[in-house]
Enzyme design. Structure first.
Site, PDB file in Angstrom:
ATOM      1  N   HIS A 168      28.356  49.413  83.345  1.00  0.00           N
ATOM      2  CA  HIS A 168      28.707  49.415  84.616  1.00  0.00           C
ATOM      3  C   HIS A 168      29.576  50.527  84.882  1.00  0.00           C
ATOM      4  O   HIS A 168      30.615  50.541  85.290  1.00  0.00           O
ATOM      5  CB  HIS A 168      29.665  48.145  84.977  1.00  0.00           C
ATOM      6  CG  HIS A 168      28.997  47.039  84.432  1.00  0.00           C
ATOM      7  ND1 HIS A 168      27.869  46.186  84.793  1.00  0.00           N
ATOM      8  CD2 HIS A 168      29.238  46.194  83.412  1.00  0.00           C
ATOM      9  CE1 HIS A 168      27.508  45.262  84.227  1.00  0.00           C
ATOM     10  NE2 HIS A 168      28.610  45.020  83.362  1.00  0.00           N
TER      11      HIS A 168
ATOM     12  N   SER B  70      24.682  44.751  78.795  1.00  0.00           N
ATOM     13  CA  SER B  70      26.169  44.644  78.840  1.00  0.00           C
ATOM     14  C   SER B  70      27.114  44.504  77.830  1.00  0.00           C
ATOM     15  O   SER B  70      26.759  45.176  76.797  1.00  0.00           O
ATOM     16  CB  SER B  70      26.645  43.584  79.916  1.00  0.00           C
ATOM     17  OG  SER B  70      28.020  43.773  80.492  1.00  0.00           O
TER      18      SER B  70
END
Length: 238
Positions: free
Chosen positions: A167, A132
């Site tokens: 994501h 991330s």
């Protein structure tokens, strides 16, 4: 031995945090193999993006407690836990960056000179990776929820001269909008569970630790239209 060349694993995976202790993704074994380490790999964890949350640091060490991996961590809050950051990080096989706020992470790293230290590590063949925020940081630009709502940022470390999105299934629209009008016209994106392997600045593989996790190359054409191409993703074995 260091990796064959500068290596980055930019991923949307890392640990199964629902387990106690955390269960490491097979991306770590993949990283150790790239680092060409036969036994007792040295793995350092940076969780600057969460403000060096103690529970995350403890969970990281516990995840590898019985694995034979030599773990360490770098904390910068409220002051560095290691006196010579350059020496420590350059002596690792793999440096792994945790999730969190990429905007805050970059600001703190620059204040402590980690932007220069990590570039040196990268050039020397220390495998750099992360999840991330730990994926976004290596790129020139991308999209992040560090400000609350998903917004672009353009002050990444720039080791990889592209944009990045994590994501992606939930943030595709914002990433497309950024590439349509932003200064960077080529980007890469990953769904949860997928990762990108770069050698130097060349993408050499897309990998995943679960079924159905996608990775993508997204670019702006000469006519301004956004083109998204799904990459071939190899699922890693546990």
């Amino acid at each position: 031995m260091p990796a064959d060349g500068p290596t980055i694993l930019a991923t949307s995976m890392g640990f199964n945090r629902a387990r106690a202790p955390w269960q490491p993704s097979p991306i770590f074994q993949y990283a150790f193999e790239l680092a060409r380490v036969a036994s007792r790999p040295r793995l350092c964890f940076l969780s600057t993006g969460t403000g060096d949350r103690p529970t995350s640091i403890e969970a990281f060490h516990a995840a590898f407690a019985t694995s034979g991996v030599a773990t360490s961590h770098v904390s910068l809050f409220d002051k560095p836990n290691i006196s010579d950051l350059s020496e420590h990080l350059n002596n690792q096989d793999v440096v792994w960056i945790d999730r969190g706020s990429v905007v805050n992470l970059l600001a703190v790293w620059r204040a402590h000179g980690l932007d220069r230290i990590l570039r040196d590590c990268w050039e020397r063949g220390v495998v750099l990776g992360g999840e991330s925020a730990g994926s976004l940081c290596w790129f020139q630009a991308g999209t992040t929820d560090s400000y609350g709502e998903v917004q672009p940022f353009d002050n990444g470390l720039g080791f990889l001269p592209f944009a990045n999105a994590v994501h992606h299934r939930d943030r595709r629209e914002q990433f497309h909008e950024y590439l349509a009008s932003g200064p960077v016209s080529i980007g890469y994106a990953t769904d949860a569970g997928a990762g990108l392997h770069f050698s130097g600045t060349e993408l050499v593989a897309a990998v995943s630790d679960r079924k159905g996790a996608g990775a993508y190359k997204v670019s702006r054409g000469l006519d301004g239209e956004i083109v998204e191409d799904a990459l071939v993703v190899d699922q890693l074995r546990r």
